[in-house]
Design an enzyme around this catalytic site. Sequence first.
Site, mmCIF file in Angstrom:
data_model
loop_
_atom_site.group_PDB
_atom_site.id
_atom_site.type_symbol
_atom_site.label_atom_id
_atom_site.label_comp_id
_atom_site.label_asym_id
_atom_site.label_seq_id
_atom_site.Cartn_x
_atom_site.Cartn_y
_atom_site.Cartn_z
ATOM 1 N N GLU A 232 4.057 3.198 -6.744
ATOM 2 C CA GLU A 232 2.795 3.694 -7.313
ATOM 3 C C GLU A 232 2.748 5.216 -7.434
ATOM 4 O O GLU A 232 1.685 5.819 -7.407
ATOM 5 C CB GLU A 232 1.595 3.172 -6.517
ATOM 6 C CG GLU A 232 1.458 1.669 -6.493
ATOM 7 C CD GLU A 232 1.281 1.014 -7.869
ATOM 8 O OE1 GLU A 232 1.261 1.733 -8.889
ATOM 9 O OE2 GLU A 232 1.179 -0.225 -7.904
ATOM 10 N N SER B 267 7.273 5.588 -3.462
ATOM 11 C CA SER B 267 6.505 4.367 -3.685
ATOM 12 C C SER B 267 6.452 4.030 -5.175
ATOM 13 O O SER B 267 6.413 4.922 -6.021
ATOM 14 C CB SER B 267 5.078 4.597 -3.167
ATOM 15 O OG SER B 267 4.200 3.704 -3.777
ATOM 16 N N HIS C 73 -4.309 -2.881 0.352
ATOM 17 C CA HIS C 73 -4.541 -4.248 -0.145
ATOM 18 C C HIS C 73 -5.392 -5.029 0.856
ATOM 19 O O HIS C 73 -4.965 -6.073 1.346
ATOM 20 C CB HIS C 73 -3.204 -4.983 -0.334
ATOM 21 C CG HIS C 73 -2.221 -4.271 -1.209
ATOM 22 N ND1 HIS C 73 -0.855 -4.416 -1.060
ATOM 23 C CD2 HIS C 73 -2.400 -3.417 -2.250
ATOM 24 C CE1 HIS C 73 -0.229 -3.692 -1.974
ATOM 25 N NE2 HIS C 73 -1.149 -3.064 -2.696
ATOM 26 N N HIS D 228 -3.917 4.004 -0.814
ATOM 27 C CA HIS D 228 -4.020 2.794 -1.640
ATOM 28 C C HIS D 228 -3.627 1.610 -0.757
ATOM 29 O O HIS D 228 -2.547 1.606 -0.173
ATOM 30 C CB HIS D 228 -3.099 2.897 -2.850
ATOM 31 C CG HIS D 228 -2.802 1.567 -3.467
ATOM 32 N ND1 HIS D 228 -3.797 0.729 -3.928
ATOM 33 C CD2 HIS D 228 -1.647 0.909 -3.661
ATOM 34 C CE1 HIS D 228 -3.248 -0.381 -4.392
ATOM 35 N NE2 HIS D 228 -1.942 -0.293 -4.234
ATOM 36 N N HIS E 112 -5.545 -6.668 -7.301
ATOM 37 C CA HIS E 112 -4.516 -5.886 -6.617
ATOM 38 C C HIS E 112 -5.030 -5.321 -5.288
ATOM 39 O O HIS E 112 -4.588 -5.748 -4.228
ATOM 40 C CB HIS E 112 -4.052 -4.777 -7.576
ATOM 41 C CG HIS E 112 -2.922 -3.950 -7.069
ATOM 42 N ND1 HIS E 112 -2.078 -3.247 -7.898
ATOM 43 C CD2 HIS E 112 -2.494 -3.680 -5.817
ATOM 44 C CE1 HIS E 112 -1.187 -2.603 -7.172
ATOM 45 N NE2 HIS E 112 -1.424 -2.843 -5.897
ATOM 46 N N GLY F 220 0.831 -1.204 0.000
ATOM 47 C CA GLY F 220 0.000 0.000 0.000
ATOM 48 C C GLY F 220 0.862 1.249 0.000
ATOM 49 O O GLY F 220 2.101 1.164 0.083
HETATM 50 ZN ZN LIG Z 1 -0.637 -1.894 -4.322
#
Ligand SMILES: [Zn+2]
Length: 201
Positions: free
Chosen positions: A76, A74, A97, A95, A158, A28
Amino acid sequence: MEFKDLRIQVIETAISMLRSGLTVGTGGNVSVRCPDNRTFLITPSSLPYETLVPEDIVVVDLARGTYEGRNKPSIELQLHRGVYLARPDAGAIVHAHPPVASALAVSRKPLPLVIDACTFAFKDEVKVAEYGEPGSLELAENTVKALGDNTAVMLANHGILCVGDNLEAALARCEVFDKAALTYILSLIVGTPTFLKPRSD
Ligand SMILES: [Zn+2]
């Protein structure tokens, strides 16, 4: 140091995400738009949340996607950047999981408005973005598209992503999301669920 208080809030939110079971390990990521509206702060790549100090948080230039700080951002980064660019109203992004909501993301099934809390947390049913490799621009594009003007979205196979006016709101939304996903899945076992309509206000 610039944005010290916000950096601390990012760390606290990431630790809360971990302790709430919304992710495990360093999974995350958490980000927040800075008051200058030109940059955002994001958790660094692969560092345990409970060891983070304000200097570990990475500052990203929103327009260029470049970053500064002693750590890599990160993986992401582009996911968060894409959402901030598409959604000027998004002040923060979490974000995660979470295991139950991720089951819907694996089944590629949207989360309907199953309980009253959903009608406050989400503008409408939460869609699943088409699959994209972690860290890819494709994932960012698919996510922005499926998010639309909603406050949350699932990433196929995901996890989930929630936006909020601030970090607290984005995290709270993730918590509602996973609980609602569990209720939804149980309701399918018990019988035929009835869903709520989006709030009109
Ligand atoms: Zn992720």
